[in-house]
Design an enzyme around this catalytic site. Structure first.
Site, mmCIF file in Angstrom:
data_model
loop_
_atom_site.group_PDB
_atom_site.id
_atom_site.type_symbol
_atom_site.label_atom_id
_atom_site.label_comp_id
_atom_site.label_asym_id
_atom_site.label_seq_id
_atom_site.Cartn_x
_atom_site.Cartn_y
_atom_site.Cartn_z
ATOM 1 N N PRO A 46 0.824 -1.222 0.000
ATOM 2 C CG PRO A 46 -0.928 -1.609 1.495
ATOM 3 C CD PRO A 46 0.385 -2.179 1.020
ATOM 4 C CB CYS A 47 1.258 3.826 -2.537
ATOM 5 S SG CYS A 47 -0.384 4.408 -3.058
ATOM 6 C CD GLN A 48 -3.318 3.689 0.507
ATOM 7 O OE1 GLN A 48 -2.395 2.903 0.659
ATOM 8 N NE2 GLN A 48 -4.447 3.364 -0.091
#
Length: 399
Positions: A79-81
């Site tokens: 996940p890039c958040q």
């Protein structure tokens, strides 16, 4: 070659690795809409995902001991958040940071190589220490954090052990920041790739060279060959590529939104009987900072958004200044997904899957390069083994 996919999303990296010749056995993904996309295409007989085992849920809860030895590749996009410009930038303090979980799966499966990708935001100066920590964590997956140990303390221990005592399982890791447009994707999408080869694999690998360029696109628009090919009226021939044209540039022109959408009919509310997911989504409007993607340039990076899909990045801006939302199929074209691949769910969820995806063409380019070098390493290892056996046989006769 056998592969395992982590954080598979809607399947961009999975499709790319399959096109490169890997056979994905297990894909892990927590989002139910993405899992439905993977299962629907698999059950519908789409060849690139035929037979995959979709594990819906937290990647940390998957029983990886059921996977037999001999995995060639582990790939995935955590996940890039925690690192994206639109997120809170909490890095290791964000519970969605899955780089430690990725390293743990690599530790368990011991693949010959891995491909891990993420957003450009990870390379920001604010994350420089954590960026370096990730590289060492992937390079030494067996040097796990002790209970209660902070990532900073673990980083210091990894640095010390990296230059002294070595773990049994090591990877040579090469991080590279690339723009997908430079590889034929009709979208300016920056991603950072961590590609690693197990230390016993003599890969001699480097990241694939760019095949497309902005200067080549500018040259094709300056000499009118681009406009003539698309039959664009002269009053609409406006170049927006801010770079000088290089006539002797050996690379191909960047692909534009117009290139990507060629052959697709104009979308309607009722959709298209011929093209999947090609339904007009009303309500698009332009405002400062959200002007859409110009049709005669690569698209802006599609975004998933934290609170729904933002309008500016996911809109088409035509030559007359009008804007409308990309249909799911158009967005899939911009991400180089095949037309026969269906994105499951309503527009917002399908666009979220695409906004989080790795462009299929970019994934294929990287995975194909990795596979070619794994093949070469296997060939050289086999040839060396034969040579050693022959030498041993000669020595035995002489003795």
């Amino acid at each position: 070659m056998r592969s395992i996919e982590l954080f598979a999303g809607g399947g961009g990296l999975t499709l790319g690795t399959h096109l490169a010749g890997f056979s994905t056995e297990v894909v892990a993904e927590w989002d139910r809409w993405s899992c439905d996309t993977l299962r629907e295409n698999r059950d519908g007989g789409y060849p690139l995902v035929r037979g995959i085992d979709v594990q819906e849920g937290d990647v940390r809860d998957v029983d990886w001991s059921t996977v037999s030895d001999g995995v060639d590749l582990v790939s995935g996009g955590p996940p890039c958040q925690p690192f994206s410009g639109g997120g809170k930038g909490a890095a290791a303090e964000d519970k969605r940071d899955m780089f430690p979980a990725t390293a743990e799966v690599i530790r368990q499966l011991r693949p010959r190589a891995f491909i891990v990708e993420n957003v450009r935001g990870l390379t920001r100066s604010a994350f420089s220490d954590y960026y370096n920590y990730i590289q060492l964590r992937l390079a030494h997956p067996e040097l796990v954090a002790n209970e209660g140990e902070s990532w900073g303390d673990h980083f210091a221990r990894l640095q010390a052990e990296h230059t002294s005592v070595r773990s049994d399982l090591q990877y040579k890791v090469l991080p590279t920041l690339v723009n997908a447009a430079d590889y034929g994707v009709p979208q300016q999408r920056w991603r950072v790739f961590f590609v690693g080869f197990r230390s016993d694999v003599d890969a001699e690998w480097s990241f694939p060279k760019a095949t497309h360029s902005a200067s080549a696109l500018r040259a094709s628009q300056d000499d009118d060959s681009y406009w003539d090919r698309h039959k664009v009226p002269k009053k609409y021939r406006t170049t927006s590529v801010r770079t000088a044209a290089l006539v002797d540039d050996p690379r191909k022109p960047w692909r534009t939104v117009r290139d990507a959408l060629q052959g697709l009919p104009s979308p309607t509310i009722n959709g298209s009987a011929k093209y999947l997911n090609h339904v007009l989504q009303p309500g698009a409007r332009s405002y400062p900072g959200h002007t859409g993607s110009y049709i005669d340039a690569p698209a802006k990076a599609l975004k998933a958004g934290v609170h729904g899909v933002p309008g500016g990045e996911n809109m088409l801006r035509d030559v007359d200044g009008s804007v409308r939302y990309f249909t799911v199929r158009e967005a899939a074209r911009l991400q180089t997904f095949p037309d026969r691949y269906r994105l499951h769910g309503p527009w917002t969820e399908a666009m979220r899957q695409l906004g989080n995806a790795v462009p299929v063409m970019l994934a294929e380019t990287v995975a194909l390069s990795v596979r070619e070098h794994l093949d070469l390493a296997t060939f050289h290892a086999a040839r060396t083994a034969v040579s050693r056996r022959a030498h041993a046989a000669r020595e035995s006769v002489i003795a």
